[in-house]
Design an enzyme around this catalytic site. Structure first.
Site, mmCIF file in Angstrom:
data_model
loop_
_atom_site.group_PDB
_atom_site.id
_atom_site.type_symbol
_atom_site.label_atom_id
_atom_site.label_comp_id
_atom_site.label_asym_id
_atom_site.label_seq_id
_atom_site.Cartn_x
_atom_site.Cartn_y
_atom_site.Cartn_z
ATOM 1 C CB CYS A 126 -0.909 0.012 1.225
ATOM 2 S SG CYS A 126 -1.848 1.548 1.422
ATOM 3 C CD GLU A 154 -7.432 9.224 6.727
ATOM 4 O OE1 GLU A 154 -6.762 9.150 5.671
ATOM 5 O OE2 GLU A 154 -8.595 8.776 6.817
ATOM 6 C CE LYS A 166 -10.379 -3.811 4.992
ATOM 7 N NZ LYS A 166 -11.173 -2.564 4.972
#
Length: 249
Positions: free
Chosen positions: A28, A81, A55
């Site tokens: 990612c 974030e 997940k």
């Protein structure tokens, strides 16, 4: 650090004393931002890899929305974030400074970090969508490489080795790096869809920056070769994502 990506039914590993927990996915680019900034700041970390297609049930307790990256501090507080995490590491661990100390330079770099978002959609379609319309490919490449060219010109204008200066990479360098690490997969997928020699001529400064960034210790720690990124992207396009590819290399 766990070696495999945890799935549903996997227990959450206990926190390790003196280490900051990072929940991430190895391929990612947003999670890589957290990994890069923590490495640049020499933060002692404990990384837990997450399978984003299956997940663990407890992930929503560690990251609202069940996304990565997410950071868990020793006292149980959560920061999530990617850009906010990067700022957290820069504030919590003073040296070396990743943001410029000059307020105007810092603001300009933040604008450029935000502006990089324009490259996200065309890159995602080219690298990860299996059924992208062949007629749209040249325009998507033009859109993505147009953004790259803008940043190459900005670096050329600054006349420095990195966006942050000549000494070492800074926040802007690390925030856009993950996509440049993956950039070579596009010509690997579409070798005849663009004039790649001309594109490279228009991004010479950023290509030199790319080679310098690969030598940075934080980047080198988590660097994945274009060939492996390409193989991973193929698994995404085919709908059979191999999160644990690096354990088999």
């Amino acid at each position: 650090m766990t070696s495999l990506h945890l799935t549903s039914g996997s227990p959450c590993p206990p926190l390790q004393d003196g280490k900051v927990r990072i929940y991430a996915m190895r391929f990612c680019p947003y999670a890589q931002r957290a990994l890069l900034t923590s490495a640049a700041k020499n933060v002692e970390t404990d990384i837990v890899w997450i399978n984003l297609k299956d997940k663990p049930e407890w992930l929503v307790e560690k990251s609202p929305g069940g996304k990565v990256p997410s950071v868990e501090i020793g006292d149980g507080r959560i920061v999530y974030e990617s850009l906010i995490i990067a700022d957290y590491f820069d504030d919590a661990y003073p040296e070396p400074n990743l943001h410029s100390k000059d307020p105007v330079s810092k603001a300009v770099d933040r604008i450029l970090v935000e502006g990089w978002g324009k490259a996200g959609s065309p890159f995602y379609q080219l690298a990860f969508v299996g059924s992208v319309d062949a007629e749209k490919v040249p325009e998507l490449i033009k859109e993505f490489e147009g953004v790259v060219s803008t940043y190459s010109k900005e670096l050329e204008k600054r006349g420095t080795k990195f966006f942050s200066g000549d000494e070492r990479p800074g926040m802007l360098d690390y925030m856009i790096w993950p996509w440049f690490e993956r950039r070579p997969v596009i010509p690997m997928f579409f070798p005849d869809a663009a004039n790649w020699d001309e594109i490279r001529q228009n991004s010479a400064a950023i290509d030199q920056w790319y080679n310098r960034m690969k030598e940075d210790p934080a980047v080198a720690k988590y660097f994945v070769t274009p060939e492996i990124h390409h193989r991973y992207c193929i698994t995404v396009k085919e709908g059979n994502i191999d999160f644990d590819m690096l354990t088999k290399v």
